[in-house]
Write an enzyme that holds these catalytic residues in place. Structure first.
Site: not given
Ligand code: AGP
Length: 602
Positions: A2, A27, A74, A100-101, A479, A483, A486, A502, A597
């Site tokens: 948020c 956010r 969010w 926010n929270g 990674e 990517k 998401e 395995h 984010k």
């Molecule tokens: C990355 O593509 C993601 N959106 C997410 O995994 C992100 O890396 C994670 O939430 C950590 O965020 P930060 O690096 O701001 O701590």
């Protein structure tokens, strides 16, 4: 998660709030709303489900308003809907709040104080504003005291902005755990979850700390603690270029940020080079790492994946053992620590609640800590003993790309500086290698059409996919899979190629996409063997290899770079594949569903 904004001053507030919310949309984007007070002290509330663009269409353009608060959500408590969208109001309509929270004890508070109150939403936030109203109406407290009493009563995380329509020349703000800044200017003051959202108005910001309450008018900001003691705090200048916040000619931030990576590599070398052209890092950090018997890297998501490459760099360059931990696990399942641990927190945003939770524990135990972040002044930066910046420029797309490569580059710089400080020969010249890498990334990005084509041939319809690799390539496929998941919503696994047989190989059937990354001379032939095993079982294979290890069958050959830094180049095709797969599936690349984010709730 948020984002919240507030403005009180001389300018019409509608566009200031809406463009601030546009910037904060990373956010969360489940719903959005603003509450504005016009020239006749009349309040107006606008809320909409979904994006800021939808809210913008709803706001009455003809209103001239000089103060207001806004929110982009969010969802944590309550489904995304207009009813659950912020701002929330007390039953009388006198008080309006954005939050926010997460309020952990909202049900207990409801039972204890608000049993007779009719609630309009299913959010934890509405409890806050109804509680403030209850303290004012039932205990005859004035607004600031009711606000403070509510804060003492509530448990959880919050950044709050409050309006009392009986005193509309004032905004109130408070925070606990969630980030909140106050911005100052001539004839106006602002409230914001981050500096970016208000940098078009001001570059001067004051941090609000946990347990403090701020009262803002257009000409003054008063900060006090819960006992009423006034707190003086200087403002700082946020060095953010408002032009960096736009997409320029790019259709999406994600592709812009992928493209920016060569420039980020070059900038990092400049930023960490001293006048003699040598890489340099604060010697206090180097001395603490030297003193330590183990480095603990703590992070989430993409930053966690970068941490695995960092472990390799630290161990291979400095000889100090390193471990990598998910912050959300570490906080509640703490491993046995060595006698002299040194903690490194990796966080693009510097606001991730899970990581912060660990940092609080680390600080309590008195262990030294370093945050690598892209956001100066962020919570993790302020609360760790040391900070190293990523200098990647604002990363706006929810999917992190340039922060991943910047984190690895800064960890390489750190490792080399530690090695030199310890009198150990570094196996590589990091500044020189990063220059080579910048050029190599450019070469790969220039071939973006190849990856667009490969995305279409391998991933346009499949529901699942596998990335496989070994050693340093295994870290990259973790990674790569994140990517792809998401942004494209393809269920993807980043798997150690040796582990396939395995169990996981049972999932391979006709046309299952399997993408192999091969950059390591020793383990590469084994991964190639694993690729052939899945091809025999019908997989739609794509092999991305590094020059020198390539074969005729490979879909793409990466330019050769130093063995320890191959993730900086092998990750680029995987970012492009995720981008083009999402694009061709018609997804909102920059704002994938269900995500935000900055993850500021645990
Ligand atoms: C990355 O593509 C993601 N959106 C997410 O995994 C992100 O890396 C994670 O939430 C950590 O965020 P930060 O690096 O701001 O701590």
């Amino acid at each position: 998660m948020c984002g919240i904004v507030g403005y009180i001053g001389n300018k019409d507030v509608k566009e200031i709030l809406l463009s601030g919310l546009d910037t904060l949309e990373y956010r969360g984007y489940d719903s959005a709303g603003i509450y504005i007070t016009d020239e006749k002290n009349q309040g107006h509330l606008f809320k909409e489900k979904g994006r800021i663009a939808a809210l913008r269409d709803k706001v009455d353009e003809s209103i001239n308003a000089y103060s207001g608060i806004g929110h982009t959500r969010w969802a944590t408590h309550g489904v995304p809907s207009v009813e659950n969208a912020h701002p929330h109001q007390s039953t009388s309509g006198r008080f309006t709040i954005v939050h926010n929270g997460v309020i952990e004890n909202f049900e207990e508070v409801k039972d204890a104080y608000l049993a007779d109150v009719h609630f309009h939403s299913t959010t934890d936030t509405e409890v806050i504003v109804q509680l403030i109203a209850w303290f004012v109406e039932s205990e005859e407290l004035d607004t600031i005291d009711a606000f403070k009493k509510a804060i003492v009563t509530l448990k959880g995380s919050y950044a709050l902005a409050l309006v009392d329509n009986e005193n509309p020349d004032t905004l109130y703000a408070a925070k606990n755990k969630s980030p909140l800044l106050l911005g100052t200017g001539e004839g106006f003051n602002v409230i914001s979850s981050d500096a970016m959202a208000m940098v078009r108005e001001t570059s001067q910001f004051i941090e609000l700390m946990d347990g403090e309450v701020a009262t803002l008018t257009k000409d003054s900001i008063k900060i006090e603690d819960l006992a009423g003691e006034t707190i003086e705090r200087d403002s700082y200048t946020a060095h953010i270029d408002a032009n960096d916040l736009g997409k320029g000619t790019y259709p999406y931030y994600m592709i812009k940020e992928i493209d920016e990576q060569p420039a980020v590599m070059r900038k990092l070398v400049q930023q960490y080079q001293n006048e003699d052209g040598n890489l340099e890092i604060n010697e206090d950090i180097l001395a603490e790492v030297k003193e330590s018997d183990r480095v603990y890297i703590v992070a989430c998501g993409t930053s966690y994946n970068a941490g695995w490459v960092g472990k390799q760099l630290i161990e291979r360059i400095t000889g100090t053992p390193a471990e990598v931990h998910l912050a959300s696990e570490f906080a509640y399942n703490t491993p046995l620590l060595t006698k002299k641990p040194f903690f490194i927190f990796l966080s693009q945003s510097g606001e991730t609640a899970d990581s912060r939770q660990v940092l609080v524990q680390v600080n309590k135990a008195g262990y030294p800590s370093l945050t690598l972040t892209n956001v100066p002044g962020s919570t993790l930066s302020r609360e760790a003993k040391y900070t190293l910046l990523l200098h990647a420029g604002p990363e706006i797309a929810v999917a992190s790309t340039k922060a991943y490569t910047a984190q690895i580059a800064v960890l390489a710089i750190l490792a080399e500086c530690v090695a030199k400080f310890n009198g150990v020969d570094s196996p590589l010249d990091v500044a020189h290698e990063l220059g080579i890498i910048a050029n190599a990334i450019e070469t790969v990005i220039d071939d973006h059409e190849v990856f667009e084509h490969l995305s279409v041939t391998h991933l346009s319809t499949s529901k699942n996919a596998f990335y496989i690799g070994r050693g340093i390539d295994y870290y990259v496929v973790m990674e790569a899979a994140l990517k792809l998941k998401e942004v494209s919503y393809v269920q993807a696994e980043g798997w150690a190629s040796g582990e396939l047989k395995h169990g996981t190989i049972a999932l391979i059937e006709d046309n299952t996409p399997v993408i192999s990354i091969i950059t390591d001379e020793v383990s590469g032939p084994h991964t190639r063997g694993n690729a052939h095993e899945v091809i025999s079982r019908g997989a739609n294979s794509m092999i991305i290899s590094m020059e020198g290890l390539d074969r005729q069958e490979d879909a793409y050959v990466l330019p050769k770079v130093h063995d320890l830094l191959t993730p900086l180049i092998s990750v680029i095709p995987t970012q492009l594949i995720a981008y083009y797969t999402a694009l061709h599936r018609g997804n909102d690349v920059d704002k994938p569903r269900n995500l935000a984010k900055s993850v500021t709730v645990e």
